[in-house]
Design an enzyme around this catalytic site. Structure first.
Site, mmCIF file in Angstrom:
data_model
loop_
_atom_site.group_PDB
_atom_site.id
_atom_site.type_symbol
_atom_site.label_atom_id
_atom_site.label_comp_id
_atom_site.label_asym_id
_atom_site.label_seq_id
_atom_site.Cartn_x
_atom_site.Cartn_y
_atom_site.Cartn_z
ATOM 1 N N GLU A 1 45.785 40.700 19.303
ATOM 2 C CA GLU A 1 44.297 40.644 19.567
ATOM 3 C C GLU A 1 44.159 39.127 19.625
ATOM 4 O O GLU A 1 45.088 38.193 19.488
ATOM 5 C CB GLU A 1 43.499 40.896 18.277
ATOM 6 C CG GLU A 1 43.342 42.323 18.063
ATOM 7 C CD GLU A 1 42.597 42.401 16.747
ATOM 8 O OE1 GLU A 1 42.201 41.670 16.234
ATOM 9 O OE2 GLU A 1 42.575 43.788 16.195
ATOM 10 N N ARG B 1 37.656 45.519 43.781
ATOM 11 C CA ARG B 1 37.671 46.598 44.838
ATOM 12 C C ARG B 1 36.943 47.980 44.626
ATOM 13 O O ARG B 1 37.024 48.912 45.627
ATOM 14 C CB ARG B 1 39.273 46.755 44.969
ATOM 15 C CG ARG B 1 39.668 45.519 45.958
ATOM 16 C CD ARG B 1 41.326 45.523 45.897
ATOM 17 N NE ARG B 1 42.072 45.099 44.941
ATOM 18 C CZ ARG B 1 43.227 45.104 44.757
ATOM 19 N NH1 ARG B 1 44.111 45.402 45.730
ATOM 20 N NH2 ARG B 1 43.991 44.576 43.650
ATOM 21 N N LYS C 1 31.336 54.500 44.723
ATOM 22 C CA LYS C 1 32.257 55.760 44.463
ATOM 23 C C LYS C 1 32.553 56.338 45.607
ATOM 24 O O LYS C 1 31.947 56.768 46.616
ATOM 25 C CB LYS C 1 31.163 56.924 43.764
ATOM 26 C CG LYS C 1 30.852 56.221 42.169
ATOM 27 C CD LYS C 1 29.974 57.699 41.649
ATOM 28 C CE LYS C 1 30.924 58.994 41.706
ATOM 29 N NZ LYS C 1 29.905 60.048 40.824
ATOM 30 N N ARG D 1 33.539 61.554 40.972
ATOM 31 C CA ARG D 1 33.988 61.162 39.590
ATOM 32 C C ARG D 1 34.753 60.121 39.269
ATOM 33 O O ARG D 1 35.672 59.811 38.585
ATOM 34 C CB ARG D 1 34.694 62.629 38.809
ATOM 35 C CG ARG D 1 33.954 63.757 38.927
ATOM 36 C CD ARG D 1 34.777 65.035 38.214
ATOM 37 N NE ARG D 1 35.571 65.347 39.347
ATOM 38 C CZ ARG D 1 35.339 65.994 40.572
ATOM 39 N NH1 ARG D 1 34.108 66.390 40.644
ATOM 40 N NH2 ARG D 1 36.246 66.372 41.312
ATOM 41 N N HIS E 1 28.203 32.190 45.163
ATOM 42 C CA HIS E 1 29.403 32.744 46.010
ATOM 43 C C HIS E 1 29.899 31.946 46.997
ATOM 44 O O HIS E 1 29.335 31.650 48.120
ATOM 45 C CB HIS E 1 28.969 34.001 46.438
ATOM 46 C CG HIS E 1 29.848 34.855 47.185
ATOM 47 N ND1 HIS E 1 29.642 35.565 48.050
ATOM 48 C CD2 HIS E 1 31.221 35.013 46.744
ATOM 49 C CE1 HIS E 1 30.779 36.310 48.374
ATOM 50 N NE2 HIS E 1 31.834 35.955 47.828
ATOM 51 N N LYS F 1 42.711 51.098 61.951
ATOM 52 C CA LYS F 1 43.753 51.608 60.999
ATOM 53 C C LYS F 1 43.145 52.816 60.356
ATOM 54 O O LYS F 1 41.895 52.778 59.778
ATOM 55 C CB LYS F 1 44.455 50.776 60.099
ATOM 56 C CG LYS F 1 43.584 50.234 59.044
ATOM 57 C CD LYS F 1 44.652 49.554 57.919
ATOM 58 C CE LYS F 1 43.819 49.513 56.614
ATOM 59 N NZ LYS F 1 43.253 48.211 56.262
ATOM 60 N N ARG G 1 43.678 54.751 56.633
ATOM 61 C CA ARG G 1 44.214 54.744 55.327
ATOM 62 C C ARG G 1 44.242 55.977 54.689
ATOM 63 O O ARG G 1 43.422 56.407 54.122
ATOM 64 C CB ARG G 1 43.800 53.620 54.670
ATOM 65 C CG ARG G 1 44.407 53.126 53.367
ATOM 66 C CD ARG G 1 43.413 52.375 52.515
ATOM 67 N NE ARG G 1 43.521 51.060 52.811
ATOM 68 C CZ ARG G 1 44.188 50.025 52.616
ATOM 69 N NH1 ARG G 1 45.589 50.245 51.844
ATOM 70 N NH2 ARG G 1 44.127 48.906 52.685
ATOM 71 N N THR H 1 49.798 44.399 47.969
ATOM 72 C CA THR H 1 51.001 44.681 48.339
ATOM 73 C C THR H 1 51.487 44.359 49.734
ATOM 74 O O THR H 1 52.943 44.683 49.998
ATOM 75 C CB THR H 1 51.289 46.292 48.190
ATOM 76 O OG1 THR H 1 50.266 46.887 49.284
ATOM 77 C CG2 THR H 1 50.911 46.899 46.742
ATOM 78 N N VAL I 1 23.689 24.140 46.468
ATOM 79 C CA VAL I 1 25.582 24.469 46.940
ATOM 80 C C VAL I 1 25.655 24.955 48.073
ATOM 81 O O VAL I 1 26.690 24.887 48.740
ATOM 82 C CB VAL I 1 25.848 25.575 45.661
ATOM 83 C CG1 VAL I 1 27.230 26.170 46.028
ATOM 84 C CG2 VAL I 1 25.792 25.012 44.439
#
EC number: 2.7.6.1
Length: 316
Positions: free
Chosen positions: A45, A102, A106, A110, A150, A198, A200, A229, A312
């Protein structure tokens, strides 16, 4: 410290995800990092102690929710709670890299929307503002009911390439979703853009189809927000070279670089990969092809502007 910030109601703390960046921000701002300790109980913890008074202060906490993301997120939540209970006036979380971003909708039935869940957790813990760089999707700002500043990584990356004086540049978006980002960089470098179309088939498996735009004999710069990756970016680089590009550079704000990423970049057609230090790069990932730029001056300036209630957006 030569330039000492005059108001001691501004406090800057760092947790464990990227202490080097926090120290650099403190150096630029002219403040000392706040005294705090993050330890573990024997069962793992998180225990946090704030070792100085922060009553009535505007506190900024630097913590990217990068790998190990759950550890770093939990540290941040517990720190926010500690600051709230110690009567901080405002609790501003500086997450140069916002993890779980990311999963922002949905895509299939689910599925969770974790970008919203994490926003709820941070707000419930007591954060009063968030400062982030290049959220994976700008609409994540709408998941929060607190102010979000942001910031953009594109100007830092664009400045670097501008100084290289490359000829015949084309800015390449590795997919349709990144066209806005590519356009911003192209405007700064006064260059045309190209898009890689592309498909995916499943997550983390990219498949390059064709290239929209003229890249033959050109110097291509691929820009993305996250390289994970490195499958997408290396396939894109190889496709560009096969279609006649002279040389290929790549850049991104957040070098997640997990799994086979470094090996893929090492053996790819990418001449140089330019990233920022929103995520700390361990030594084994610091290869010759990877050039890391600092976001500390940008963040330091933004934090001072927020503290002083100045604009900003003028930064861009």
């Amino acid at each position: 410290m030569s330039n000492v910030y005059p108001d001691n109601h501004l406090k800057l703390f760092s947790l464990n995800s990227n202490r080097a960046l926090a120290e650099e921000i403190a150096e630029v701002m002219g403040v000392s990092l706040g005294k705090s300790s993050v330890t573990r109980f024997s069962d793992g913890e998180v225990q946090i102690n704030i070792e100085e008074s922060i009553r009535g202060c505007d506190v900024f906490v630097v913590q990217s929710t990068s790998n190990p993301v759950n550890e770093h997120l939990m540290e941040l939540l517990i720190m926010i709670d500690a600051l709230k209970r110690a009567s901080a006036r405002t609790i501003n979380i500086v997450t140069p890299y916002y993890g779980y971003a990311r999963q922002d909708r949905k895509a299939r039935s689910r599925e969770p929307i974790t970008a919203k869940l994490v926003a709820n957790l941070l707000e419930t813990a007591g954060a009063t503002r968030m400062i982030a760089i290049d959220l994976h999707a700008p609409q994540i700002q709408g998941f929060f009911d607190i102010p979000i500043d942001h910031l953009m990584g594109v100007p830092i990356l664009a400045d670097y390439f501008e100084k290289k004086n490359l000829e015949d540049i084309v800015i390449v978006s590795p997919d349709h979703g990144g066209v806005t980002r590519a356009r911003k960089m192209a405007d700064r470098l006064k260059a045309p853009i190209a898009i890689i179309d592309k498909r995916r088939p499943k997550p983390n498996v990219a498949e390059v189809m064709n290239i929209v735009g003229n890249i033959e004999g050109k110097t291509c710069i691929i820009i993305d927000d996250i390289i994970d990756t490195a499958g997408t970016i290396t396939l894109a680089a190889n496709a560009l070279v096969e279609n006649g590009a002279r040389e290929v550079y790549a850049c991104c704000t957040h070098p997640v670089l997990s799994g086979p990423a470094i090996e893929r970049i090492e053996h790819s057609k990418i001449k140089e990969l330019v990233v920022t230090n929103t995520i700390k790069l361990p030594e084994e990932k610091q290869i010759d092809k990877v050039q890391q730029l600092s976001v500390a001056p940008l963040l330091a300036e933004a934090l001072i502007r927020i503290f002083e209630h100045r604009s900003v957006s003028d930064l861009f």
